[in-house]
Design an enzyme around this catalytic site. Sequence first.
Site, PDB file in Angstrom:
ATOM      1  N   ARG A 147       0.865  -1.171   0.000  1.00 57.14           N
ATOM      2  CA  ARG A 147       0.000   0.000   0.000  1.00 57.14           C
ATOM      3  C   ARG A 147       0.911   1.234   0.000  1.00 57.14           C
ATOM      4  O   ARG A 147       2.047   1.184   0.476  1.00 57.14           O
ATOM      5  CB  ARG A 147      -0.888   0.034   1.241  1.00 57.14           C
ATOM      6  CG  ARG A 147      -1.823  -1.162   1.390  1.00 57.14           C
ATOM      7  CD  ARG A 147      -2.636  -1.045   2.677  1.00 57.14           C
ATOM      8  NE  ARG A 147      -3.579  -2.160   2.847  1.00 57.14           N
ATOM      9  CZ  ARG A 147      -3.339  -3.251   3.567  1.00 57.14           C
ATOM     10  NH1 ARG A 147      -2.180  -3.378   4.195  1.00 57.14           N
ATOM     11  NH2 ARG A 147      -4.250  -4.203   3.670  1.00 57.14           N
ATOM     12  N   LYS A 171      -2.446  -1.893   7.876  1.00 52.21           N
ATOM     13  CA  LYS A 171      -3.618  -1.292   8.509  1.00 52.21           C
ATOM     14  C   LYS A 171      -3.704  -1.727   9.973  1.00 52.21           C
ATOM     15  O   LYS A 171      -3.417  -2.871  10.301  1.00 52.21           O
ATOM     16  CB  LYS A 171      -4.894  -1.706   7.770  1.00 52.21           C
ATOM     17  CG  LYS A 171      -5.066  -1.030   6.408  1.00 52.21           C
ATOM     18  CD  LYS A 171      -6.404  -1.383   5.801  1.00 52.21           C
ATOM     19  CE  LYS A 171      -6.635  -0.640   4.492  1.00 52.21           C
ATOM     20  NZ  LYS A 171      -7.951  -0.987   3.901  1.00 52.21           N
ATOM     21  N   HIS A 269      -4.269  -9.035   3.859  1.00 55.80           N
ATOM     22  CA  HIS A 269      -5.727  -9.038   3.944  1.00 55.80           C
ATOM     23  C   HIS A 269      -6.174  -9.863   5.149  1.00 55.80           C
ATOM     24  O   HIS A 269      -5.689 -10.978   5.350  1.00 55.80           O
ATOM     25  CB  HIS A 269      -6.350  -9.650   2.678  1.00 55.80           C
ATOM     26  CG  HIS A 269      -6.271  -8.757   1.485  1.00 55.80           C
ATOM     27  ND1 HIS A 269      -6.410  -9.214   0.199  1.00 55.80           N
ATOM     28  CD2 HIS A 269      -6.076  -7.412   1.378  1.00 55.80           C
ATOM     29  CE1 HIS A 269      -6.298  -8.209  -0.652  1.00 55.80           C
ATOM     30  NE2 HIS A 269      -6.103  -7.115   0.046  1.00 55.80           N
TER      31      HIS A 269
END
Length: 297
Positions: A147, A171, A269
Amino acid sequence: MEWEQLLKDFKRFLLLERSLADNSIQSYLNDVRHLRTYSEMLMRSPDKMTTKNLQDFFIWVDSFGISQYTHARLLSGVKTFYHFLQIEYALELNPVELIEAPRLQRKLPSVLNIDEIDALISAIDLSKAEGMRNKAILEMLYGCGLRVSELVNLKISNLHLDDEFIKVEGKGNKERLVPIGLQAIKYLQIYLNENRVHQAIKSGEEDFVFLNRRGAHLSRVMVFILIKDLANKIGLTKEISPHTFRHSFASHLVEGGADLRAVQDMLGHESISTTEIYTHIDTDYLQSVITQYHPRS
């Protein structure tokens, strides 16, 4: 219930209990500010809002022409807020519990083929001071599937190039190990050993890998601008961003037969269902092969 105090407590809850990143926290707070505006129009505090009030709130928000994705994200933010009220303020009844999210049609992300990626990287002017840095950036975006926030926050202390791995913070401040290919290692080392060493670096910025001209770590916006400029330079008509390289990294792995669980781990993920979208891209690729080469197509 006083809104200002609720927002402060909710922000603290998201940071400490949910360990969310700053951007995610701001998104949740913005969602709740929309709810605050509507509840103040009704002159009701959040604990007095009924399910009917909240249904009307979403109808009101939809009247501004928001997308289904924005609606779903807003609902998620409001649900998180009421969950917080149940935990921290002992709210007995959750009025948003029975409100369903809109059914979303999953949109396939745009990807680049290898020729387009090569063309973008080749368009970098290596005679400029930032040329090798920019080449290393694109090689890492495509070679590691990072990212853009992970790229700009990458630390030298988290590079394990001899072992062909890097540690990134994703994240929710969750760390993961990501393999890095020899091509990305090559240009990263050239940048670090031949370009970056000659920069004057700001105090406190010494551990960041990618620096701007002032010796501070890059911003996300600068990476977006870099990629947009390169796309214009080669006449690429696709709408692309740094995330396009992440999509391309994943879809090329899946097309090549990589295990979906391994791709999930590399991308960071939480759910395999998020990674499964790249199997649909692979299906589209197979369909294009049939269309192009089958005599009865």
